[in-house]
Enzyme design. Structure first.
Site, PDB file in Angstrom:
ATOM      1  CB  CYS A  79      -5.764  -6.632   3.558  1.00 42.44           C
ATOM      2  SG  CYS A  79      -6.875  -5.518   2.683  1.00 42.44           S
ATOM      3  CG  ASP A  80      -0.197  -9.596   5.956  1.00 39.97           C
ATOM      4  OD1 ASP A  80      -0.630 -10.770   6.020  1.00 39.97           O
ATOM      5  OD2 ASP A  80       0.690  -9.149   6.702  1.00 39.97           O
TER       6      ASP A  80
END
Length: 227
Positions: free
Chosen positions: A93-94
């Site tokens: 994730c980011d």
């Protein structure tokens, strides 16, 4: 039962998964985020924020997946986990905050965090969180070999707080370690007036979106929950 590997050092993402009954292994990616974005810009042109976070999420998930596959016999820190990847799924994730078309990441220092909050107060932004899933499971465990992702985008309205309140919040140091210099599930919660979209996406991992991605890989969410 599938085993989830979280390619992130975010305590908020880990806590969100745990609160939903999923206890992942954690392997922090070693990607150079600036280089990943620069390479992507060279290939595809300027990225919008929703695409930028997806590119980074993919890079993180795929780097951890590759490291796991290469670490079975090297005695490294993930070697024990890598011994059996037959039921492993990796998620990366980011997150980035977009305000007025500008991407806002983690502030470099307290002065930057104060400046950001003075610009953010009384306005709204969009918190984009990219998600990428890599299926490392073998055929016997239903593996698809799939690698897929998507972005969650949530509009956030910030309270119109004064300079003293900003200084007090920045002094806690919480804003220095999170995208956009705020949290919704911590000390920054009182300064978020409302949102439009998925609350979990603002925390850093959208559970509904992750469930949809896993469903596309023939992995029912219920199979991830702790017994």
């Amino acid at each position: 039962m599938p085993r989830l590997v979280l390619a992130s050092q975010s305590p908020a993402r880990l806590a969100t998964l745990r609160s939903a009954g999923v206890t992942p292994d954690v392997v922090v990616s070693g990607v150079d985020e600036d280089k990943v974005l620069a390479d992507a810009a060279d290939r595809f042109g300027e990225l919008d924020p929703a695409d930028a976070v997806l590119v980074l999420a993919q890079a993180k998930a795929e780097e951890v997946a590759s490291r796991l596959e290469e670490s079975r016999d090297d005695g490294g820190p993930v070697a024990a986990l890598a011994q059996d990847l037959s039921d492993v799924i990796v998620v990366g994730c980011d997150s980035m905050l977009e305000i007025g078309g500008t991407i806002v990441g983690k502030p470099a220092d307290a002065a930057t965090a104060r400046e950001r909050w003075r610009a953010m107060r009384g306005t709204k932004g969009v918190l984009h969180t990219g998600h990428w899933v890599v299926d490392l499971r073998d055929d016997a465990s239903g593996g698809t070999g799939g690698t897929i992702g998507s972005t969650s985008s949530t509009t956030v309205w910030f309270a119109d707080i004064d300079d003293d309140e900003i200084d007090a919040y920045v002094a806690t140091e919480e804003p220095l370690y999170v995208a956009g210099a705020f949290t919704i599930d911590g000390l920054g919660g009182p300064y978020v007036e409302r949102i439009e979209g998925d609350h979990h996406g603002v925390v850093g991992i959208s559970l509904p979106l992750l469930r949809e991605l896993l469903t596309d890989l023939n992995i029912p969410w219920r199979t991830l929950r702790d017994a």
